[in-house]
Design an enzyme around this catalytic site. Structure first.
Site, short mmCIF file in Angstrom:
data_model
loop_
_atom_site.label_atom_id
_atom_site.label_comp_id
_atom_site.label_asym_id
_atom_site.label_seq_id
_atom_site.Cartn_x
_atom_site.Cartn_y
_atom_site.Cartn_z
N SER A 180 0.86 -1.19 0.00
CA SER A 180 0.00 0.00 0.00
C SER A 180 0.89 1.23 0.00
O SER A 180 2.04 1.16 0.40
CB SER A 180 -0.85 0.04 1.27
N ASP A 181 0.36 2.37 -0.45
CA ASP A 181 1.10 3.61 -0.21
C ASP A 181 0.93 3.97 1.27
O ASP A 181 0.14 3.36 2.00
CB ASP A 181 0.63 4.73 -1.14
N TRP A 182 1.67 4.96 1.69
CA TRP A 182 1.77 5.36 3.10
C TRP A 182 0.37 5.61 3.70
O TRP A 182 -0.30 6.56 3.29
CB TRP A 182 2.63 6.61 3.20
#
Ligand code: BGC
Length: 716
Positions: A264-266
């Site tokens: 996932s992104d942050w």
């Protein structure tokens, strides 16, 4: 480790240990001050015990630090599973190359591959295993600050760079070659098209456009072997990408055949809650795992809820096993079970980073990234004419750009110092424009009056582009425009050097200058590269990877827009009911592919080897390119094509190939391109990819404004 042993390891893991693998924490959770981050520890649902089960850490670096942490971690971890270390090595590690948009302007994928090799060498010696690069998001909106991280608006160019980055980072044998990193293609998908150019905003792309223009570069990165893909923050079809099962399972995994780690992104799993598609973190965790997200970066949904979720649901249990398997496989592909410290080595680290060899490549790539937008003959600078350097960026070391990881501004030369090292000291001086900007302009102007030529360094600070740095006004800051207007009044030759992270609206600037040099954020050797261009040691060859608009009102803007039913053409200027603006041209101020040189190139004799093409037989198209000036020059010869009739609306023009050619003064070369049926395929209404029989227009030229003057038929 043999596959059977890896499977046995998976079988031996408890559910808690499996969930641990799916969690990524930032390095500070493991620092000696980690007791001080009790707040974040709580927020991430972490305990000291769980900490030694997490699978990966982001943002750590340094051989000493990574070795120490890996050692400590493996002593605590029951099954001795090594940690993965990841970071954002985007355009360099210690040696900083131009920002990706600048790299895009080189039109030189081989050189980009070399920069990725250097980044990998520097970063792996510090113990890193994965870089969150390349970002291959296609971009058409310069209000979005992250265009600086993209390689531009064209799918073919983006594809070539995607492959170059992945091959450069990963090399041929990731397991054996410890100087390499695993690559992470991001942000899947369509992150480059946020509504209104506002970062983190929703994306509204129809599926045909998504498939035709946006997906190909991700696909190319995957085909080149990228080990990871990162999810995007945005929505696709109104569902956040990070929880979008169709996007991740049907398209990414099934159709695009991605079998690596999806991260996932942050915080993006937790963000499914404020997006309003999950009631709470528990629902978010279920949604993301169902969509196929293997690693959660920096939110607490998996860490808080996955154990309970999988204990209650056999299907989720299987999905968790799949995710953990992907992660273990990546660790194994990197050889971490045998060599948990991998390339980390304090001695190699010292030799690898910021070496003269690396800096030389940084210089070459920065030189090739610079785009000469205007020049009425003032450049290259004459060494004996009286020269003054001014402007807010003339004495600045803010040349590295927003993602310059370990780049050190103290080791970055200012334009003042670089120019002083080359210019004749008798005729070169520097004036601090702040005196002017503070209102004492007479003193400043008196000094300037004696000059023949003024070089003025303008642009953006690095915080003005990059993540969370969207702008609605993409002009130069007003004080810089005031400075230019005042300089114009002095009747001097004015050379503006631009250091910035996005295509700017330069409409007001052009009439005020004699030359305009787009240098982007050029990196470690940027000032030297600009100096070499200004003094003519290097002839500029960069070409824009993204259109520069005439005004923000034209955005989104791209050269390969879809055909409209009411096209605006030259002969129809007086007509009203056309797709046009009342107050501006439709075209870009500087189109995609544009860039001047200190020489001129003439194109002649466009020749097709045949008027027909079929699935079995392609054709050759050639053109003579002649250097008609008096210095050697490098030209990027570009082929554009138009499919006259398609099942869905086709672009007015699209780049299908390009080659770089160097010609001595007076020299002419014939450049030949192969055109095959494969290049004529596109995404149809049912999303199948194929070509249609019919007429294609073709042209070869110096930029995307080329006229498509020849044609051929595809027969089926
Ligand atoms: C960015 C990613 C980056 C990640 C890790 C996020 O905010 O969108 O591109 O890789 O942070 O630093």
């Amino acid at each position: 480790m043999k596959i059977d042993a890896l499977k046995a390891l998976l079988n031996e893991m408890t559910t808690e240990e499996k969930v641990g693998q799916t969690i990524q924490l930032s390095a500070d959770f493991f620092s000696d001050q980690s007791e001080d981050i009790t707040g974040p520890m709580n927020e991430m649902a972490m305990t000291e015990e769980k900490k030694y089960q997490v699978g990966s850490v982001l943002g750590i670096s340094g051989a000493k630090e990574t070795i120490a942490l890996q050692k400590r971690y493996m002593e605590e971890n029951r099954l001795n599973i090594p940690l993965l270390f990841m970071a954002d090595i985007i355009h360099g590690d210690h040696t900083i190359f131009p920002i990706p948009l600048g790299l895009g302007a080189t039109w030189n994928p081989d050189l980009i591959k070399q920069t990725a090799q250097i980044s990998a060498k520097e970063a792996s010696a510090q113990g890193l295993h994965v870089t969150f690069s390349p970002m291959v998001d296609l971009v058409r909106d310069p209000r979005w600050g992250r265009v600086m991280e993209a390689t531009g608006e064209d799918k073919l160019l983006n594809k070539r760079y995607a492959r170059a980055f992945v091959e450069g980072y990963q090399g041929e044998d990731l397991k054996e070659d410890l100087t390499k990193l695993a690559a992470c293609v991001k942000h899947f998908a369509g992150y480059g098209a946020p509504r209104g150019g506002r970062d983190y905003n929703s994306v509204d792309l129809n599926e045909n456009t998504l498939r035709e223009h946006y997906l190909p570069a991700y696909q190319e990165g995957i085909d080149a072997g990228a080990k990871l893909v990162m999810t995007a923050f945005n929505t696709i079809d109104n569902i956040p990408a990070t929880g979008n099962k169709r996007l991740m399972r049907d398209i990414l995994r099934e159709e695009m055949a991605f079998d690596g780690v999806l991260i996932s992104d942050w915080g993006a799993i937790g963000e499914l809650v404020p997006h309003g598609v999950a009631e709470d973190n528990k629902a978010a965790a279920k949604q993301a795992l169902t969509a196929g997200v293997d690693i959660e970066m920096m939110s607490a949904a998996y860490s808080e809820h996955l154990v309970d979720l999988v204990n209650q649901d056999e299907t989720l249990k299987t999905l968790l096993d799949e995710s953990v398997w992907n992660i273990l496989k990546l660790k194994n592909d990197l050889g971490l079970f045998e060599q948990p410290y991998r390339g980390a080595n304090e001695t190699t680290e010292k030799e690898a980073v910021f070496s003269n060899e690396n800096k030389q490549v940084a210089l070459t790539v920065a030189e090739q990234s610079i785009v000469l937008l205007e020049n009425n003959g003032v450049l290259p600078l004459k060494k004996d004419s009286k020269l003054i350097l001014t402007g807010p960026l003339s004495q600045s070391t803010d040349l590295l750009g927003a993602w310059s990881w370990k780049g050190n501004r103290e080791q970055t030369t200012t334009l003042e110092d670089a120019m002083a090292a080359v210019a004749n000291p008798d005729v070169f001086s520097v004036i601090d424009d702040r005196t002017f900007l503070e209102g004492q302009n007479s003193f400043f102007m008196d000094d300037l009056r004696t000059a023949d030529t003024v070089v003025v360094a303008l642009g953006e600070s690095s915080e003005m582009s990059g993540e969370a740095a969207s702008r609605t006004n993409i002009k130069l800051p007003e004080n810089q425009l005031v400075l230019l207007r005042e300089l114009k009044k002095l009747n001097k030759k004015v050379v503006a050097v631009l250091i910035n992270g996005r295509p700017l609206d330069l409409s007001e600037v052009v009439p005020l200058v004699d030359a305009l040099v787009e240098a982007w954020f050029p990196g470690t050797m940027g000032a030297e590269a600009i100096t070499n261009i200004l003094f003519g040691k290097v002839n500029p060859s960069g070409k824009l990877p993204m259109s520069f608009p005439r005004s923000v009102g034209q955005i989104p803007l791209t050269y390969n827009e879809d055909s409209t039913g009411r096209p605006m053409t030259e002969g129809k200027r007086s007509e009203k009911y056309l797709s046009r603006y009342l107050d501006a041209e439709n075209t870009a101020l500087y189109p995609f592919g544009f860039g001047r040189s200190y020489t001129t190139f003439e194109y002649a004799n466009l020749t097709l080897s045949s008027q027909k093409i079929s699935e079995d037989d392609g054709l050759q198209v050639s053109v003579d390119v002649k250097n008609t000036g008096d210095v050697k020059g490098l030209e990027t010869v570009q082929v554009y094509l138009r499919d006259k009739v398609g099942e869905v609306v086709r672009p007015v023009k699209e780049l299908v190939d390009f080659k770089q050619v160097e010609c001595a003064p007076g020299e002419s070369k014939t450049i030949t391109f192969e055109i095959t049926e494969e290049q004529l395929r596109y995404s149809h209404a049912d999303h199948s990819v194929s070509s249609d029989a019919g007429t294609f227009l073709i042209g070869i030229g110096t930029d995307s404004s080329v006229t498509l003057s020849a044609s051929f038929e595809l027969e089926k």
